[in-house]
Design a protein around this motif. Structure first.
Motif, PDB file in Angstrom:
ATOM      1  N   GLY A   1       4.236  -6.867   5.123  1.00 13.62           N
ATOM      2  CA  GLY A   1       3.645  -6.238   4.097  1.00 13.62           C
ATOM      3  C   GLY A   1       4.615  -4.789   3.858  1.00 13.62           C
ATOM      4  N   LEU A   2       4.157  -4.129   2.842  1.00 15.66           N
ATOM      5  CA  LEU A   2       5.098  -2.967   2.746  1.00 15.66           C
ATOM      6  C   LEU A   2       4.182  -1.845   2.363  1.00 15.66           C
ATOM      7  N   MET A   3       4.366  -0.613   3.013  1.00 15.90           N
ATOM      8  CA  MET A   3       3.966   0.517   2.730  1.00 15.90           C
ATOM      9  C   MET A   3       5.135   1.547   1.897  1.00 15.90           C
TER      10      MET A   3
ATOM     11  N   THR B   1       0.854  -1.135  -0.164  1.00 17.54           N
ATOM     12  CA  THR B   1       0.123   0.164  -0.086  1.00 17.54           C
ATOM     13  C   THR B   1       0.810   1.135  -0.003  1.00 17.54           C
ATOM     14  N   THR B   2       0.177   2.484   0.159  1.00 12.22           N
ATOM     15  CA  THR B   2       0.904   3.629  -0.030  1.00 12.22           C
ATOM     16  C   THR B   2       0.779   4.486   1.279  1.00 12.22           C
ATOM     17  N   ASP B   3       1.543   5.457   1.703  1.00 13.41           N
ATOM     18  CA  ASP B   3       1.277   6.508   2.799  1.00 13.41           C
ATOM     19  C   ASP B   3       0.498   7.500   2.126  1.00 13.41           C
TER      20      ASP B   3
ATOM     21  N   LEU C   1       3.238   6.996  -7.656  1.00 13.54           N
ATOM     22  CA  LEU C   1       3.078   5.692  -8.450  1.00 13.54           C
ATOM     23  C   LEU C   1       4.704   5.209  -8.714  1.00 13.54           C
ATOM     24  N   ASP C   2       5.703   5.829  -8.581  1.00 16.84           N
ATOM     25  CA  ASP C   2       6.994   5.179  -9.023  1.00 16.84           C
ATOM     26  C   ASP C   2       7.393   4.308  -8.051  1.00 16.84           C
ATOM     27  N   ALA C   3       7.310   4.914  -6.814  1.00 16.67           N
ATOM     28  CA  ALA C   3       7.517   4.004  -5.479  1.00 16.67           C
ATOM     29  C   ALA C   3       6.866   2.943  -5.348  1.00 16.67           C
ATOM     30  N   PHE C   4       5.391   2.901  -5.579  1.00 14.73           N
ATOM     31  CA  PHE C   4       4.593   1.716  -5.611  1.00 14.73           C
ATOM     32  C   PHE C   4       5.039   0.765  -6.519  1.00 14.73           C
ATOM     33  N   VAL C   5       5.131   1.107  -7.796  1.00 13.30           N
ATOM     34  CA  VAL C   5       5.572   0.014  -8.675  1.00 13.30           C
ATOM     35  C   VAL C   5       6.842  -0.533  -8.479  1.00 13.30           C
ATOM     36  N   GLU C   6       7.847   0.254  -8.226  1.00 14.44           N
ATOM     37  CA  GLU C   6       9.140  -0.244  -7.836  1.00 14.44           C
ATOM     38  C   GLU C   6       9.101  -1.124  -6.661  1.00 14.44           C
ATOM     39  N   ALA C   7       8.571  -1.187  -5.439  1.00 19.09           N
ATOM     40  CA  ALA C   7       8.305  -1.875  -4.463  1.00 19.09           C
ATOM     41  C   ALA C   7       7.595  -3.300  -4.862  1.00 19.09           C
ATOM     42  N   SER C   8       6.541  -3.015  -5.601  1.00 17.18           N
ATOM     43  CA  SER C   8       5.800  -4.197  -6.056  1.00 17.18           C
ATOM     44  C   SER C   8       6.456  -5.282  -7.071  1.00 17.18           C
ATOM     45  N   LEU C   9       7.550  -4.485  -8.079  1.00 16.08           N
ATOM     46  CA  LEU C   9       8.178  -5.343  -8.971  1.00 16.08           C
ATOM     47  C   LEU C   9       9.473  -5.803  -8.180  1.00 16.08           C
TER      48      LEU C   9
END
Length: 374
Positions: free
Chosen positions: A310-312, A291-293, A317-325
């Motif tokens: 999990g991950l926050m 998720t995101t902050d 968008l960039d931070a979320f995509v990079e963490a997911s990847l």
């Protein structure tokens, strides 16, 4: 004791059954009353039924921003009423200000975490939060919010808000590799990584953000698929995307084993917007949630320990995509996080929540009425 709910959701039904038994064991009778959802909430298809609950006449105004649900006849015979802390519930004012002979407990988040704390609406809610004899707070985060308003800490009970985790964990454990493989074939999934979105679909869930992050992952991860389970006013957005991009699987509302088997095909859970009780689905399924902050989360976000279960990420968008990847391409790290998520599923149970609720009710009944004092 009377508990009033604006509407009854399916995931609350097992809780109230358990609470009714616990209350009886403590020598108390639970009377439950609930009303009807708004037209928008009907689209979520998450309603529940209890034959022993009382139905309240419900009228909405101003597009659902005000709700009239008179429950005075039921409250008249109660020593304690438990009401939810929502500004829209106009009849709550009658109970909080006029019911001088019985105790009133508020049950809730402690604040509107999606609202503007400086607005007149939220300042009004903060004042009403003090007009109670006891507080039943969703999580430790909620306790802090209520204490911060000036409510006495010895009159706050933390519930650790939950769903029926015992059944949910058993359901995930019962999914066989064959059943999961069959679900993959049914959805037309190949051998690529799969992300899951599970929950209601409305504005605060940030559906557009979810879809754009999934598109970027699809470009960078061959065979990536997004499975979406849930209903609500934003479902049409998901369905339109799925028609254009077949790697997006819009399953709509699924419940019970049907939901669990479909979720079992996933590697992670993506939820860039508001996180609530659906974090417990991620724990039960061993599906690390990303998720995101974003500042929209419900109090259950307190259960997320970023980097452990999990991950926050930062709210970009960039931070979320990079963490997911990163997580999707690191199976060992993902497996360790999944194991922690499953372990944490055992911490948040209906049995524990019902026990805490009962303790709070007994505490409220034993304490003198203080409503109106700060």
């Amino acid at each position: 004791m009377l508990v009033v709910q604006r509407r009854l959701t399916h995931y609350r039904v097992p809780f109230f059954e358990r609470l009714r038994a616990d209350m009886a064991a403590a020598g108390l009778e639970l009377v439950l009353a609930h009303g009807d959802p708004t037209p928008e909430e009907v689209t979520k298809r998450d309603g529940g039924q209890l034959p022993w609950a009382h139905h309240l006449t419900t009228r909405y105004a101003l597009g659902g921003r005000l709700c009239w649900q008179p429950f005075g006849a039921l409250a008249a015979g109660a020593e304690l009423t438990v009401i939810t802390a929502e500004n829209k519930l106009v009849y709550n004012l009658v109970e909080q200000f006029d019911a001088a002979s019985r105790r009133v407990a508020l049950w809730g988040h402690g604040a509107n975490l999606q609202g503007d704390a400086t607005s007149l609406r939220e300042r009004f809610k903060a004042r009403l939060a003090l007009r109670a004899d006891w507080w039943l707070a969703y999580t430790e985060m909620s306790r802090g919010l209520v204490e911060g308003l000036g409510f006495p800490k010895d009159r706050i009970t933390v519930l650790d808000n939950a769903v029926d985790m015992t059944e949910l964990c058993e359901q995930f454990a019962a999914v066989t590799p064959a059943a999961s493989a069959a679900a993959r074939r049914e959805m037309g999934l190949d051998g690529g990584p799969v992300a899951l979105y599970l929950g209601s679909l409305y504005a605060e869930k940030r559906v557009d953000f979810l879809l754009e992050s999934a598109r970027q992952l699809r470009q960078r991860l061959p065979g990536f698929n997004l499975v979406v389970i849930g209903g609500g006013p934003e479902l049409a957005v998901i369905q339109a995307a799925a028609q254009q991009e077949p790697w997006i699987k819009a399953l709509g509302v699924r419940k019970g084993m049907e939901k669990v088997v479909a979720a079992s095909v996933a590697d992670v859970m993506l939820n860039p917007g508001l996180v609530g009780l659906n974090i417990l689905d991620s724990f039960a399924g061993g599906l690390p949630m990303l998720t995101t902050d974003c500042g929209l989360h419900s109090p259950e976000i307190a259960y997320l320990e970023s980097g452990r279960n999990g991950l926050m990420t930062a709210n970009t968008l960039d931070a979320f995509v990079e963490a997911s990847l990163s997580l999707l391409t690191q199976p060992e790290r993902r497996a360790a996080m999944a194991a922690q998520a499953r372990a944490d599923a055992l911490r948040y149970t209906l049995a524990h929540m019902s026990e805490r609720f009962t303790e709070g009710v007994l505490g409220a009944l034993a304490a003198p009425i203080r409503r109106g004092r700060t």
